[in-house]
Design an enzyme around this catalytic site. Structure first.
Site, PDB file in Angstrom:
ATOM      1  N   ASP A  52     -56.490 -16.453  28.170  1.00 32.73           N
ATOM      2  CA  ASP A  52     -56.253 -17.142  29.341  1.00 32.73           C
ATOM      3  C   ASP A  52     -57.728 -16.972  30.142  1.00 32.73           C
ATOM      4  OD1 ASP A  52     -55.411 -17.700  32.273  1.00 32.73           O
ATOM      5  OD2 ASP A  52     -53.547 -17.204  31.642  1.00 32.73           O
ATOM      6  N   TYR A  82     -50.794 -34.371  38.495  1.00 31.28           N
ATOM      7  CA  TYR A  82     -50.153 -33.311  37.624  1.00 31.28           C
ATOM      8  C   TYR A  82     -49.373 -33.900  36.495  1.00 31.28           C
ATOM      9  CZ  TYR A  82     -47.384 -29.532  36.060  1.00 31.28           C
ATOM     10  OH  TYR A  82     -46.716 -28.629  35.429  1.00 31.28           O
TER      11      TYR A  82
HETATM   12  C1  15L Z   1     -43.846 -27.660  37.273  1.00 26.48           C
HETATM   13  O1  15L Z   1     -44.226 -28.501  36.586  1.00 26.48           O
HETATM   14  C2  15L Z   1     -44.899 -26.489  37.950  1.00 26.48           C
HETATM   15  O2  15L Z   1     -45.818 -26.262  37.129  1.00 26.48           O
HETATM   16  C3  15L Z   1     -44.062 -25.230  38.575  1.00 26.48           C
HETATM   17  O3  15L Z   1     -45.092 -24.759  39.376  1.00 26.48           O
HETATM   18  C4  15L Z   1     -42.711 -25.775  39.464  1.00 26.48           C
HETATM   19  O4  15L Z   1     -43.279 -26.431  40.488  1.00 26.48           O
HETATM   20  C5  15L Z   1     -42.048 -26.654  38.763  1.00 26.48           C
HETATM   21  O5  15L Z   1     -42.551 -27.859  37.791  1.00 26.48           O
HETATM   22  C6  15L Z   1     -40.775 -27.331  39.508  1.00 26.48           C
HETATM   23  O6  15L Z   1     -40.784 -28.426  39.662  1.00 26.48           O
HETATM   24  O7  15L Z   1     -40.116 -26.591  40.077  1.00 26.48           O
END
Ligand code: 15L
Length: 270
Positions: free
Chosen positions: A34, A136
């Site tokens: 990490d 994202y």
């Molecule tokens: C994700 O992809 C995120 O990484 C996580 O932090 C949450 O937000 C999750 O989705 C979600 O949609 O609950």
């Protein structure tokens, strides 16, 4: 044991720690990495090294001789394009280059935010159109397309786990449809490591929730049999939603974040 020596990225994150412990306990040789320190004691037999997957040479070195890369090292939330590009676009490239060099399989933490702008009323399988709900989500779509190309062109196998909400227990109405329990995360990861022919797959990463938004075309083929159901927490969760946009789409708050339409889009958007 198939795919015994693993590079795990993002090992210090919540899901990375769950996997570090579970995979080590099952006899995998885990190289945990990490860009931040591992919190708490390392499980017996696990080696930890600092690695930022945006560093190409470092990623190539860390992956030397591995059978599989379990890639959870990424920005997990919506941030600026530049921040997401480093870890999630460059990092994904480096991980796949390392997998190609070592003939390794990739288990990639993808996300429900690849399809976030799908209406909650729809039940979809993994072939439904991508509808990312921010940079994202786009970065996770990129990871999936990279995996597709790497398999078609180079034979690098990968599973892209479209994880819903992987937390100890569901807290909201949306979570009832998207929850992935920690034990089911472990089952899903093991299935992807152990199945003989993984090929390229984008796979829903949820438990067997009564209210699931999704049905899977791949679970049976890879041997993933979820055991948990969010329904047992239904009476405890917060059933209020955070606004019309979040409430309408599977991605929830990620859809509402930075939304600039004057109202929710038409229901029949193609
Ligand atoms: C994700 O992809 C995120 O990484 C996580 O932090 C949450 O937000 C999750 O989705 C979600 O949609 O609950």
């Amino acid at each position: 044991m198939a795919h015994k020596t693993l590079l795990l990225t993002g090992a210090a994150g919540a899901l990375g720690r769950v996997l570090t412990e579970a995979l080590a306990a099952r006899g995998y040789n885990v190289r945990a990495t990490d860009r931040t320190a591992y919190p708490g004691p390392l499980p017996a037999g696990v080696r930890f090294a600092h690695l930022d997957v945006a560093d190409y040479a470092g990623t190539m070195r860390a992956a030397e001789g591995v059978d599989a890369i379990v890639h959870f090292g990424a920005v997990p939330v919506e941030l600026s394009f530049e921040e997401i590009a480093q870890a999630n676009l460059r990092g994904a490239n480096h991980v796949f280059e390392a997998a190609k060099a070592n003939r390794a399989r990739v288990i990639f933490a993808s996300s429900n935010h690849t399809v976030g702008f799908t209406e909650r009323a729809q039940t979809i399988d993994e072939d439904a159109p991508l509808r990312p709900d921010g940079y994202y989500g786009v970065s996770k779509c990129y990871g999936e397309m990279l995996g597709r190309m790497m398999f078609d062109k180079h034979g690098v196998e990968s599973a892209h786990l479209r994880i819903g909400s992987c937390i100890p227990k569901p807290l909201t109405k949306r979570h009832l449809s998207l929850w992935l329990s920690y034990p089911d995360l472990i089952r899903l990861t093991l299935a992807c490591l152990q199945t003989p022919d993984l090929g390229f797959r984008a796979v829903w990463g949820i438990s067997k929730n009564t209210r699931a938004f999704w049905r899977s075309k791949h679970w049976a083929a890879i041997g993933y049999a979820p055991e948990d159901d969010s329904e047992k927490f239904a009476s405890e969760v917060d059933m209020t939603d955070t606004g019309p946009v979040a409430e309408r789409f599977q991605g929830g708050d990620f859809c509402a974040n930075g939304y600039t339409r004057s109202g929710p889009g038409p229901a029949d958007l193609p």
